[in-house]
Design a protein around this motif. Sequence first.
Motif, mmCIF file in Angstrom:
data_model
loop_
_atom_site.group_PDB
_atom_site.id
_atom_site.type_symbol
_atom_site.label_atom_id
_atom_site.label_comp_id
_atom_site.label_asym_id
_atom_site.label_seq_id
_atom_site.Cartn_x
_atom_site.Cartn_y
_atom_site.Cartn_z
ATOM 1 N N HIS A 163 51.651 93.883 33.308
ATOM 2 C CA HIS A 163 52.987 94.390 33.016
ATOM 3 C C HIS A 163 53.049 95.879 33.366
ATOM 4 C CE1 HIS A 163 51.221 96.083 29.367
ATOM 5 N NE2 HIS A 163 50.824 94.871 28.999
ATOM 6 N N LEU A 164 54.213 96.472 33.202
ATOM 7 C CA LEU A 164 54.375 97.870 33.599
ATOM 8 C C LEU A 164 53.476 98.796 32.799
ATOM 9 C CD1 LEU A 164 58.229 98.172 34.153
ATOM 10 C CD2 LEU A 164 56.436 97.797 35.842
ATOM 11 N N GLY A 165 53.165 98.424 31.562
ATOM 12 C CA GLY A 165 52.233 99.226 30.782
ATOM 13 C C GLY A 165 50.846 99.233 31.390
ATOM 14 N N GLY A 217 60.813 90.325 23.582
ATOM 15 C CA GLY A 217 61.245 89.617 24.775
ATOM 16 C C GLY A 217 61.496 90.505 25.972
ATOM 17 N N ASN A 218 60.879 91.702 25.986
ATOM 18 C CA ASN A 218 61.134 92.638 27.090
ATOM 19 C C ASN A 218 59.862 93.024 27.841
ATOM 20 O OD1 ASN A 218 59.907 94.248 25.163
ATOM 21 N ND2 ASN A 218 61.403 95.905 25.287
ATOM 22 N N MET A 219 58.867 92.154 27.791
ATOM 23 C CA MET A 219 57.650 92.397 28.566
ATOM 24 C C MET A 219 57.974 92.193 30.046
ATOM 25 S SD MET A 219 55.184 93.245 26.510
ATOM 26 C CE MET A 219 53.699 92.965 27.450
ATOM 27 N N LEU A 220 57.920 93.264 30.822
ATOM 28 C CA LEU A 220 58.274 93.184 32.235
ATOM 29 C C LEU A 220 57.014 93.290 33.076
ATOM 30 C CD1 LEU A 220 60.490 93.060 34.395
ATOM 31 C CD2 LEU A 220 60.618 95.561 34.281
ATOM 32 N N THR A 221 56.718 92.241 33.815
ATOM 33 C CA THR A 221 55.542 92.273 34.669
ATOM 34 C C THR A 221 55.853 93.007 35.966
ATOM 35 O OG1 THR A 221 56.030 90.203 35.819
ATOM 36 C CG2 THR A 221 54.792 90.043 33.743
ATOM 37 N N VAL A 222 54.795 93.483 36.586
ATOM 38 C CA VAL A 222 54.951 94.141 37.881
ATOM 39 C C VAL A 222 55.547 93.161 38.881
ATOM 40 C CG1 VAL A 222 53.697 95.229 39.784
ATOM 41 C CG2 VAL A 222 53.076 95.763 37.420
ATOM 42 N N ARG A 223 55.083 91.924 38.834
ATOM 43 C CA ARG A 223 55.576 90.934 39.795
ATOM 44 C C ARG A 223 57.072 90.672 39.626
ATOM 45 N NH1 ARG A 223 51.108 86.853 42.065
ATOM 46 N NH2 ARG A 223 49.668 88.535 42.581
ATOM 47 N N ALA A 224 57.528 90.615 38.391
ATOM 48 C CA ALA A 224 58.951 90.392 38.160
ATOM 49 C C ALA A 224 59.768 91.581 38.650
ATOM 50 C CB ALA A 224 59.205 90.146 36.672
ATOM 51 N N ALA A 225 59.271 92.794 38.418
ATOM 52 C CA ALA A 225 59.988 93.980 38.882
ATOM 53 C C ALA A 225 60.034 94.033 40.405
ATOM 54 C CB ALA A 225 59.320 95.236 38.325
ATOM 55 N N LEU A 226 58.947 93.584 41.053
ATOM 56 C CA LEU A 226 58.898 93.617 42.514
ATOM 57 C C LEU A 226 59.847 92.617 43.154
ATOM 58 C CD1 LEU A 226 55.072 94.056 43.167
ATOM 59 C CD2 LEU A 226 56.871 95.750 43.507
ATOM 60 N N GLU A 227 60.274 91.626 42.396
ATOM 61 C CA GLU A 227 61.238 90.678 42.942
ATOM 62 C C GLU A 227 62.605 91.321 43.118
ATOM 63 O OE1 GLU A 227 61.291 87.345 40.339
ATOM 64 O OE2 GLU A 227 59.284 86.646 40.900
ATOM 65 N N ARG A 228 62.829 92.427 42.408
ATOM 66 C CA ARG A 228 64.154 93.049 42.441
ATOM 67 C C ARG A 228 64.168 94.414 43.115
ATOM 68 N NH1 ARG A 228 68.368 93.619 37.354
ATOM 69 N NH2 ARG A 228 70.119 94.385 38.593
#
Length: 465
Positions: free
Chosen positions: A39-41, A274-285
């Motif tokens: 995740h971003l952390g 419910g706000n754990m944002l992974t690097v992969r999810a962020a890279l999709e956008r």
Amino acid sequence: MQDLVFHNTLGGQRQSFVPADPGHVTIYVCGPTVYDYAHLGNARPAVVFDVLVRLLRRRFGRVTYARNITDIDDKINARAAQSGVPIAAITSRFADAYVEDMAAIGCAAPDLTPRVTDHVPAIIDLVTRLIARGHAYAAEGHVLFHVPSFADYGRLSGRSLEDMIAGARVEVAPFKRHPADFVLWKPSTPDLPGWDSPWGHGRPGWHIECSAMIEAHLGQTIDIHGGGADLIFPHHENEIAQGTAAHDGACYAGLWMHNGMVTVEGQKMAKSAGNMLTVRAALERYPAEALRLVLLSAHYRQPVDWSQSAAERAVATLDRLYGLLGDAGDGAIEADPADLAAIEAALADDLAFPRALAALAQLATGIRQAPDPLRQRQLQAALRAAGSMLGLLNKPEEWREQRARMAAAAPRDPADHARIEAAIAARNAARARRDWAAADAIRAELAALGVTLTDQSHTTTWTRQ
């Protein structure tokens, strides 16, 4: 050249960085526990210490950078059981994914990536020595570090004894001599990973792992130990205790550096929220470089907030900077060190990222206001070199490809397409007559409409969020 000065968590003061051996700097950063996507952390320390290592490599002849992989952990065991697959399948999958994700956001691979499972004999040896020196004891299949045996315990975190006990990962058990004592080795049931040891079949505790890997690869004393601020207690506090006690009081790490946490839209990142944002999810956008720029937007010791608006600002900033670099620049022109002095000074001053980004912006302004083409090319070379110090602006083709994909995926309103093109034409005319104020005003108007411009040698392209 300006001395390197960093904030040392141990003692809470700024100090000049003087490595034990100026010919060889050693740095160890705590890496991820691999049971899920990063995740971003997880990404922030990778980015922060990547910039630090770049700085160290410019100053010293040799730098050895180690960032571990924790592949023994109860969370891993639980994920494997939940998924019905071997533990190694979980650790292999997510360790590979972590490496891919960190490379995507511009982090160079460390010199060493030790894994806990490869160091169990070294861990057993270290635990044995701690017992022999009177700092640890065996009890009911466990081995625990006896906190009262180490007088300086608590110095890193500055916590009281009550706080230490409350923050310990292991619940107080009847076999512990002191409530703050922490586990070095614990027994394993047949369904869990385990190794034979003098204390029975078991596995290492969390804290001992890093100390053993540091000793195995970097020696008993390292120059810099880094990680997230959430690791100060208990993990790093315990590392200091066991790493110092095992070497008869020798310094464990000369400098401790900790990065602040990542929040999402102003809220603490947590699975429960419910706000754990992974690097992969962020890279999709968003483009990878935009993620990196957001993570560099605050001082490394302060929290940084990820938000949609922050990501969009980062995209717009990078569009402008890449546009000022031109297509490829003149490779025969090297950056003048004087043009890089401000950004180098900012990084040397405890990695002052906001000041470094401000210096980057000043170079961009200089390019736009350059009195002649030669000076413009000199400043373009400086902007590329300055960007490289931060891991930015070195992938123009990749940036253009990512932006083109985003543009293709974004819906366009044909009704205002002509108006946007007309505004771009007016801006290009203003730039041609060097009316920068008018050009900036048009860019700002378009940005307010969600339109991002990318200037190249002979054309300007646009995308809309």
